[in-house]
Design an enzyme around this catalytic site. Structure first.
Site, PDB file in Angstrom:
ATOM      1  N   CYS A 308      37.103  34.923  37.452  1.00  0.00           N
ATOM      2  CA  CYS A 308      37.804  34.497  36.237  1.00  0.00           C
ATOM      3  C   CYS A 308      36.921  33.639  35.369  1.00  0.00           C
ATOM      4  CB  CYS A 308      38.999  33.623  36.581  1.00  0.00           C
ATOM      5  SG  CYS A 308      40.207  34.441  37.557  1.00  0.00           S
ATOM      6  N   ARG A 404      47.550  42.252  29.977  1.00  0.00           N
ATOM      7  CA  ARG A 404      47.658  41.156  30.944  1.00  0.00           C
ATOM      8  C   ARG A 404      47.259  39.835  30.269  1.00  0.00           C
ATOM      9  NH1 ARG A 404      45.009  38.290  35.280  1.00  0.00           N
ATOM     10  NH2 ARG A 404      46.470  38.217  37.010  1.00  0.00           N
TER      11      ARG A 404
HETATM   12  P1  XMP Z   1      39.995  35.811  43.894  1.00  0.00           P
HETATM   13  O1  XMP Z   1      39.464  34.424  43.776  1.00  0.00           O
HETATM   14  O2  XMP Z   1      40.745  36.050  45.167  1.00  0.00           O
HETATM   15  O3  XMP Z   1      41.061  35.928  42.690  1.00  0.00           O
HETATM   16  O4  XMP Z   1      38.929  36.828  43.660  1.00  0.00           O
HETATM   17  C1  XMP Z   1      41.842  37.062  42.459  1.00  0.00           C
HETATM   18  C2  XMP Z   1      42.830  36.789  41.342  1.00  0.00           C
HETATM   19  O5  XMP Z   1      42.158  36.484  40.110  1.00  0.00           O
HETATM   20  C3  XMP Z   1      42.992  36.837  39.010  1.00  0.00           C
HETATM   21  N1  XMP Z   1      42.177  37.633  38.095  1.00  0.00           N
HETATM   22  C4  XMP Z   1      41.628  37.168  36.969  1.00  0.00           C
HETATM   23  N2  XMP Z   1      41.723  35.976  36.359  1.00  0.00           N
HETATM   24  N3  XMP Z   1      40.265  36.727  34.675  1.00  0.00           N
HETATM   25  C5  XMP Z   1      41.053  35.759  35.193  1.00  0.00           C
HETATM   26  O6  XMP Z   1      41.147  34.679  34.608  1.00  0.00           O
HETATM   27  C6  XMP Z   1      40.113  37.953  35.228  1.00  0.00           C
HETATM   28  O7  XMP Z   1      39.384  38.798  34.724  1.00  0.00           O
HETATM   29  C7  XMP Z   1      40.844  38.182  36.426  1.00  0.00           C
HETATM   30  N4  XMP Z   1      40.982  39.271  37.215  1.00  0.00           N
HETATM   31  C8  XMP Z   1      41.791  38.891  38.234  1.00  0.00           C
HETATM   32  C9  XMP Z   1      44.164  37.607  39.561  1.00  0.00           C
HETATM   33  O8  XMP Z   1      45.271  36.745  39.552  1.00  0.00           O
HETATM   34  C10 XMP Z   1      43.719  37.969  40.962  1.00  0.00           C
HETATM   35  O9  XMP Z   1      44.781  38.172  41.836  1.00  0.00           O
END
Ligand code: XMP
Length: 491
Positions: A308, A404
């Site tokens: 993120c 999203r």
């Molecule tokens: P981890 O840390 O387990 O996080 O890899 C997975 C979660 O991150 C969120 N997610 C995003 N958040 N930009 C964001 O700010 C993104 O591009 C993005 N893609 C995923 C999502 O909640 C996921 O479950």
């Protein structure tokens, strides 16, 4: 007006590395700790783990793997609605006791034996019910019936070789009853018929044994694997389709679910579907308060994810442990489960999230490198990786999920991404990753003396960690010679 300087009297917000669980008196052996939980009001899991709704993490292969291990996979939504329905069906059918009629390979009495032999080989089955043109069961034919004919009378017809005294059962047969029939009659498959002897399905010994391998699987009341699916924040149509296809939990998938338009739509969706509806992501008490009158679960996480960039791009976010605790303060009053989504790197983070008030955790990067995640293994400088990208990255938004982030889908070149595209080390099987993750969480339960997930939430206390304390907590002053399965020095 309040002086601006008052704004800087800010509350402290904490995340995983800021805290540790305080060790407490315990009689709990980690292996005996019970990790079952609720992910939403009506859906029970046997492990408190979800795989993220991301296009490099969860398609049907991951969702099947997660549910077989007792957790929940949440299918991503960068696919068209037809594909989503297909993916949900794959999960729901994967471990079904009764194989449905349309998936059963059948033979006709007038077919030649060699023809049926070839057909069964192609389909990878070792037997087939024999049906007439009205689909009435006349017999059953197996490899054993066919073998003697293959050498001498290849052109003989199925009706000659089949067993015509067929043992059948009705749709409501249980696994135990089917197995008893098989043992009593020394057979390996039982056709399922309606009251007029029409074929409606098939139960096989192989299918029953496969189900037994996954005793801890998370199943719905009909014994099928549970399945979650993400839908866009305004996608009523898709939520409807997901519901009809049999999804157990629909996740309203938005980076900022405290947007009131998102909440209005989520509330409408909840009124039209049978599945549980989880809404997210949020990160504050005020947002949770808007959701408690209708949501079956609340998902927490504004910017903690490994891929993120929301916090750096937008300047907004909430450190995850504080966010979980704030939301859980509100949700627990209404008995609504909370899911901590993002930022979990180690099993210790996962149990800290539970201690802060979550009922389950969702992970992306942890699972993206496993065999069950979509995509192939790539090799760079002799090391193996799989792709992992944020759903707010340019690539993923182009594939359809811009809403999203409450952005239009047609901006194309003009996207302002909130995530990056990356590679993550290849990790092998999901089962062994989950073994480490759940085992580590159980160790944590042993340290805080909690036998169950609700007890962790109740009992566990935190201590604050300084940066010196954090350094002390990792291996230090040594050179690691053998990599541990649950700790990587590069992390
Ligand atoms: P981890 O840390 O387990 O996080 O890899 C997975 C979660 O991150 C969120 N997610 C995003 N958040 N930009 C964001 O700010 C993104 O591009 C993005 N893609 C995923 C999502 O909640 C996921 O479950």
């Amino acid at each position: 007006r309040e002086p601006f300087s008052e704004k800087l009297r800010v509350p402290e917000s904490l995340t995983f590395d800021d805290v540790l669980l305080r060790p407490m008196e315990s009689r709990v052996e980690p292996d005996d700790a019970n990790v079952s939980t609720r992910v939403s009001k009506n859906v029970q899991l046997n492990i408190p783990i979800l795989s993220a709704a991301m296009d490099t993490v969860t398609e049907s292969g991951m969702a099947i793997g997660m549910a077989r291990e007792g957790g929940l996979g949440v299918l991503h939504r960068n696919m068209d609605a037809e594909m989503m329905v297909h993916e949900i069906e794959r999960v729901k059918r994967a471990d079904e006791l009764v194989i449905r009629r349309e998936d059963v390979v059948t033979a006709k009495p007038g077919q030649t034996i060699s023809d049926v032999d070839e057909m069964m080989e192609r389909a990878g089955v070792s037997g087939a019910p024999v049906v007439d043109d009205d689909d009435i069961v006349l017999g059953i034919i197996s490899g054993t019936d066919i073998r003697p004919y293959l050498e001498v009378g290849e052109s003989d017809e199925v009706s000659e070789a089949m067993t015509d005294e067929v043992i059948t059962a009705t749709r409501d047969v249980s696994a135990r009853e089917a197995l008893e029939l098989m043992y009593d009659h020394k057979i390996e498959r039982v056709p399922i018929v309606d009251e007029d002897n029409h074929l409606v399905g098939l139960v096989t010994m192989q299918g029953i044994l496969q189900r037994r391998e996954h005793e801890n699987a998370a199943r719905d009341e009909d014994g099928r694997l549970v399945c979650g699916v993400a839908v866009g924040p305004f996608d009523r149509d898709r939520a409807q389709k997901a519901d009809e296809a049999g999804a157990d939990v629909i996740f309203i998938d938005c980076a900022h679910a405290h947007n009131l338009n998102v909440i209005d739509t989520a509330r409408e969706i909840k009124e039209t579907v049978e599945a549980d509806v989880v809404v997210g992501n949020v990160g504050t008490r005020e947002a949770a308060e808007e959701l408690v009158d209708f949501a079956d679960g609340i998902k927490v996480g504004i910017g903690p994810g490994s891929i993120c960039t929301t916090r750096v791009v937008s300047g907004s976010g909430m450190p995850q442990i504080s966010a979980v605790a704030e939301v859980a303060d509100v949700a627990s009053e209404y008995d609504i489960p909370v899911i901590a989504d993002g930022g979990i790197r180690y099993s210790g983070d996962a149990i800290k999230a539970i201690a802060a008030g979550a009922d389950a955790v969702m992970l992306g990067s942890f699972f993206a490198g496993t065999d069950e995640a979509p995509g192939r293994v790539i090799t760079m400088n002799g090391k193996k990786y799989k792709q992992y990208r944020g759903m707010g990255s340019v690539g993923a938004m182009r594939s359809g999920g811009a809403d999203r982030y409450l952005k239009d889908d047609d901006e194309d070149e003009e996207y302002v991404p909130e995530g990056v595209e990356a590679a993550t080390p290849y990790k092998g099987s999901l089962a062994s990753e989950l073994h480490q993750l759940v085992g580590g969480m159980q160790s944590g339960m042993g340290y805080v003396g909690a036998e169950t997930i609700p007890e962790v939430k109740e009992r566990a206390k935190f201590v604050r960690v300084s940066s010196a304390g954090q350094t002390e907590g990792h291996p230090h002053d040594v050179m690691i010679t053998d990599e541990a399965p649950n700790y990587s020095p590069s992390e």
